[in-house]
Motif scaffolding. Sequence first.
Motif, PDB file in Angstrom:
ATOM      1  N   ILE A   1       0.839  -1.206   0.000  1.00 35.44           N
ATOM      2  CA  ILE A   1       0.000   0.000   0.000  1.00 35.44           C
ATOM      3  C   ILE A   1       0.870   1.251   0.000  1.00 35.44           C
ATOM      4  CG2 ILE A   1      -1.678   1.340   1.326  1.00 35.44           C
ATOM      5  CD1 ILE A   1      -2.854  -1.285   2.322  1.00 35.44           C
ATOM      6  N   PHE A   2       1.889   1.260   0.849  1.00 34.25           N
ATOM      7  CA  PHE A   2       2.801   2.410   0.896  1.00 34.25           C
ATOM      8  C   PHE A   2       3.530   2.576  -0.433  1.00 34.25           C
ATOM      9  CE2 PHE A   2       2.973   2.159   5.726  1.00 34.25           C
ATOM     10  CZ  PHE A   2       2.322   3.372   5.888  1.00 34.25           C
ATOM     11  N   TRP A   3       4.002   1.480  -1.022  1.00 28.58           N
ATOM     12  CA  TRP A   3       4.712   1.563  -2.289  1.00 28.58           C
ATOM     13  C   TRP A   3       3.847   2.212  -3.369  1.00 28.58           C
ATOM     14  CZ3 TRP A   3       7.438  -3.871  -2.927  1.00 28.58           C
ATOM     15  CH2 TRP A   3       8.575  -3.888  -2.111  1.00 28.58           C
ATOM     16  N   VAL A   4       2.642   1.690  -3.519  1.00 26.13           N
ATOM     17  CA  VAL A   4       1.761   2.204  -4.570  1.00 26.13           C
ATOM     18  C   VAL A   4       1.376   3.649  -4.293  1.00 26.13           C
ATOM     19  CG1 VAL A   4      -0.472   1.915  -5.720  1.00 26.13           C
ATOM     20  CG2 VAL A   4       0.874  -0.103  -5.082  1.00 26.13           C
ATOM     21  N   PHE A   5       1.127   3.974  -3.031  1.00 26.00           N
ATOM     22  CA  PHE A   5       0.650   5.319  -2.683  1.00 26.00           C
ATOM     23  C   PHE A   5       1.750   6.376  -2.830  1.00 26.00           C
ATOM     24  CE2 PHE A   5      -0.560   8.653   0.452  1.00 26.00           C
ATOM     25  CZ  PHE A   5      -1.769   9.022  -0.135  1.00 26.00           C
ATOM     26  N   PHE A   6       2.984   6.042  -2.453  1.00 29.58           N
ATOM     27  CA  PHE A   6       4.055   7.030  -2.457  1.00 29.58           C
ATOM     28  C   PHE A   6       4.969   6.939  -3.673  1.00 29.58           C
ATOM     29  CE2 PHE A   6       3.129   6.701   2.153  1.00 29.58           C
ATOM     30  CZ  PHE A   6       2.803   8.034   2.387  1.00 29.58           C
ATOM     31  N   LEU A   7       5.255   5.727  -4.156  1.00 27.96           N
ATOM     32  CA  LEU A   7       6.227   5.570  -5.234  1.00 27.96           C
ATOM     33  C   LEU A   7       5.620   5.653  -6.630  1.00 27.96           C
ATOM     34  CD1 LEU A   7       8.531   2.743  -3.809  1.00 27.96           C
ATOM     35  CD2 LEU A   7       8.809   5.222  -3.663  1.00 27.96           C
TER      36      LEU A   7
ATOM     37  N   PRO B   1       3.097   7.488  -7.889  1.00 30.39           N
ATOM     38  CA  PRO B   1       2.976   8.861  -8.419  1.00 30.39           C
ATOM     39  C   PRO B   1       4.303   9.425  -8.909  1.00 30.39           C
ATOM     40  CG  PRO B   1       1.697   8.643  -6.405  1.00 30.39           C
ATOM     41  CD  PRO B   1       2.495   7.376  -6.547  1.00 30.39           C
ATOM     42  N   TRP B   2       5.403   9.127  -8.181  1.00 29.23           N
ATOM     43  CA  TRP B   2       6.721   9.572  -8.631  1.00 29.23           C
ATOM     44  C   TRP B   2       7.110   8.873  -9.933  1.00 29.23           C
ATOM     45  CZ3 TRP B   2       9.532  13.577  -7.030  1.00 29.23           C
ATOM     46  CH2 TRP B   2       9.262  14.125  -5.770  1.00 29.23           C
ATOM     47  N   ALA B   3       6.829   7.564 -10.015  1.00 31.11           N
ATOM     48  CA  ALA B   3       7.183   6.810 -11.223  1.00 31.11           C
ATOM     49  C   ALA B   3       6.407   7.314 -12.432  1.00 31.11           C
ATOM     50  CB  ALA B   3       6.909   5.325 -11.007  1.00 31.11           C
ATOM     51  N   ILE B   4       5.103   7.578 -12.252  1.00 28.18           N
ATOM     52  CA  ILE B   4       4.296   8.093 -13.364  1.00 28.18           C
ATOM     53  C   ILE B   4       4.803   9.464 -13.800  1.00 28.18           C
ATOM     54  CG2 ILE B   4       1.981   8.851 -14.039  1.00 28.18           C
ATOM     55  CD1 ILE B   4       0.830   6.751 -12.187  1.00 28.18           C
ATOM     56  N   GLY B   5       5.129  10.317 -12.829  1.00 28.13           N
ATOM     57  CA  GLY B   5       5.662  11.634 -13.157  1.00 28.13           C
ATOM     58  C   GLY B   5       6.979  11.553 -13.901  1.00 28.13           C
ATOM     59  N   TRP B   6       7.819  10.583 -13.524  1.00 25.77           N
ATOM     60  CA  TRP B   6       9.109  10.423 -14.189  1.00 25.77           C
ATOM     61  C   TRP B   6       8.944   9.928 -15.621  1.00 25.77           C
ATOM     62  CZ3 TRP B   6      12.057   6.126 -15.907  1.00 25.77           C
ATOM     63  CH2 TRP B   6      13.381   6.428 -16.214  1.00 25.77           C
ATOM     64  N   PHE B   7       8.042   8.929 -15.812  1.00 22.61           N
ATOM     65  CA  PHE B   7       7.844   8.370 -17.152  1.00 22.61           C
ATOM     66  C   PHE B   7       7.166   9.364 -18.083  1.00 22.61           C
ATOM     67  CE2 PHE B   7       8.327   4.094 -15.169  1.00 22.61           C
ATOM     68  CZ  PHE B   7       9.292   3.602 -16.025  1.00 22.61           C
ATOM     69  N   THR B   8       6.311  10.233 -17.542  1.00 18.58           N
ATOM     70  CA  THR B   8       5.585  11.197 -18.378  1.00 18.58           C
ATOM     71  C   THR B   8       6.282  12.551 -18.444  1.00 18.58           C
ATOM     72  OG1 THR B   8       4.213  11.817 -16.464  1.00 18.58           O
ATOM     73  CG2 THR B   8       3.365  10.097 -17.944  1.00 18.58           C
ATOM     74  N   ASN B   9       7.475  12.644 -17.840  1.00 18.45           N
ATOM     75  CA  ASN B   9       8.276  13.871 -17.873  1.00 18.45           C
ATOM     76  C   ASN B   9       7.561  15.068 -17.245  1.00 18.45           C
ATOM     77  OD1 ASN B   9      10.517  12.681 -19.260  1.00 18.45           O
ATOM     78  ND2 ASN B   9       9.379  12.864 -21.192  1.00 18.45           N
ATOM     79  N   HIS B  10       6.731  14.799 -16.235  1.00 19.29           N
ATOM     80  CA  HIS B  10       6.072  15.895 -15.531  1.00 19.29           C
ATOM     81  C   HIS B  10       7.033  16.610 -14.585  1.00 19.29           C
ATOM     82  CE1 HIS B  10       2.211  14.501 -17.037  1.00 19.29           C
ATOM     83  NE2 HIS B  10       1.640  15.570 -16.492  1.00 19.29           N
ATOM     84  N   GLY B  11       8.027  15.868 -14.107  1.00 21.12           N
ATOM     85  CA  GLY B  11       8.980  16.453 -13.185  1.00 21.12           C
ATOM     86  C   GLY B  11       8.506  16.487 -11.750  1.00 21.12           C
TER      87      GLY B  11
ATOM     88  N   VAL C   1      -2.570  10.433  -7.786  1.00 25.28           N
ATOM     89  CA  VAL C   1      -3.277   9.186  -8.085  1.00 25.28           C
ATOM     90  C   VAL C   1      -4.555   9.086  -7.252  1.00 25.28           C
ATOM     91  CG1 VAL C   1      -3.151   6.674  -8.027  1.00 25.28           C
ATOM     92  CG2 VAL C   1      -1.169   8.004  -8.749  1.00 25.28           C
ATOM     93  N   GLY C   2      -4.476   9.462  -5.993  1.00 25.38           N
ATOM     94  CA  GLY C   2      -5.646   9.401  -5.128  1.00 25.38           C
ATOM     95  C   GLY C   2      -5.670   8.135  -4.302  1.00 25.38           C
ATOM     96  N   ALA C   3      -6.220   8.254  -3.101  1.00 31.11           N
ATOM     97  CA  ALA C   3      -6.230   7.117  -2.175  1.00 31.11           C
ATOM     98  C   ALA C   3      -7.090   5.971  -2.689  1.00 31.11           C
ATOM     99  CB  ALA C   3      -6.708   7.575  -0.798  1.00 31.11           C
ATOM    100  N   SER C   4      -8.266   6.282  -3.235  1.00 33.36           N
ATOM    101  CA  SER C   4      -9.189   5.220  -3.664  1.00 33.36           C
ATOM    102  C   SER C   4      -8.582   4.373  -4.777  1.00 33.36           C
ATOM    103  CB  SER C   4     -10.514   5.823  -4.128  1.00 33.36           C
ATOM    104  OG  SER C   4     -11.170   6.469  -3.068  1.00 33.36           O
ATOM    105  N   LEU C   5      -8.040   5.036  -5.808  1.00 30.52           N
ATOM    106  CA  LEU C   5      -7.429   4.301  -6.923  1.00 30.52           C
ATOM    107  C   LEU C   5      -6.232   3.497  -6.436  1.00 30.52           C
ATOM    108  CD1 LEU C   5      -7.377   3.634  -9.912  1.00 30.52           C
ATOM    109  CD2 LEU C   5      -6.016   5.700 -10.295  1.00 30.52           C
ATOM    110  N   THR C   6      -5.441   4.104  -5.547  1.00 28.50           N
ATOM    111  CA  THR C   6      -4.299   3.395  -4.970  1.00 28.50           C
ATOM    112  C   THR C   6      -4.735   2.114  -4.291  1.00 28.50           C
ATOM    113  OG1 THR C   6      -3.021   5.416  -4.605  1.00 28.50           O
ATOM    114  CG2 THR C   6      -2.468   3.517  -3.239  1.00 28.50           C
ATOM    115  N   ILE C   7      -5.803   2.200  -3.511  1.00 27.51           N
ATOM    116  CA  ILE C   7      -6.291   1.039  -2.753  1.00 27.51           C
ATOM    117  C   ILE C   7      -6.802  -0.046  -3.690  1.00 27.51           C
ATOM    118  CG2 ILE C   7      -8.115   0.282  -1.183  1.00 27.51           C
ATOM    119  CD1 ILE C   7      -7.808   3.117   0.133  1.00 27.51           C
ATOM    120  N   PHE C   8      -7.595   0.341  -4.682  1.00 30.16           N
ATOM    121  CA  PHE C   8      -8.151  -0.651  -5.604  1.00 30.16           C
ATOM    122  C   PHE C   8      -7.040  -1.378  -6.365  1.00 30.16           C
ATOM    123  CE2 PHE C   8     -12.137   2.177  -5.833  1.00 30.16           C
ATOM    124  CZ  PHE C   8     -12.721   1.488  -4.788  1.00 30.16           C
TER     125      PHE C   8
END
Length: 228
Positions: free
Chosen positions: A71-77, A79-89, A94-101
Amino acid sequence: MRVDLAALVSAWPFLMKGLWFTLEITLVGVSGGIVFGSLLAVARLSQNRLLSGFATAYVNLMRSIPLILVIFWVFFLVPWAIGWFTNHGRPVAVGASLTIFVTFVLFEAAYYAEIVRAGFRSISPGQYSACEALGLSKLNAYIYILFPQAIRNVLPILLTQTIILFQDTSLVYVISATDLLGAATKIAQRDGRLVEMYLTVGVIYFIFCFAASQFVKQLQDRLSYGAR
């Protein structure tokens, strides 16, 4: 200890909202977990070493890590991984609900995979030969012949794992999600009613889990009687 019934009554709608979210997590975790887990089970039984090795590694990894850590990995890491892959910086919300599902589907799939794999192994080898003799493709053989038999053979175990999943939903409070336990915690901290709230939540969990366990027991008896 004096129990304030008025406080419990006023808190009930908020608790029911939390219970509904808990049931949503359970439903998504079960449905997504069984679908993904079944694919993993088929992959583990595959003759393709690469596919089988990947599925085996995934199942062993997830079954070796505590759910709260995932849960911690998905919730904290993530969003960083998506930002890195999409070059958002920066992290992408992501949101708690989506993270949990997502977490419960990915985590529970490893456990359902082993259960479904055991179901496939319980099927007579003659069934596999019969599918080949009938000219069925592997996909059709699994969907129409093998999968229904496998699920029937391990249905009580699947339901038992679902009860465990329902109990595990209480861990989502660590990311401040308002499930049943999270709702009770927020009310308890607001009103100073720790004992009443946690006792109420304990009773609700007990009712659901005990009723489900009795259903599993009756189902096992019926399946055992039908197999005679």
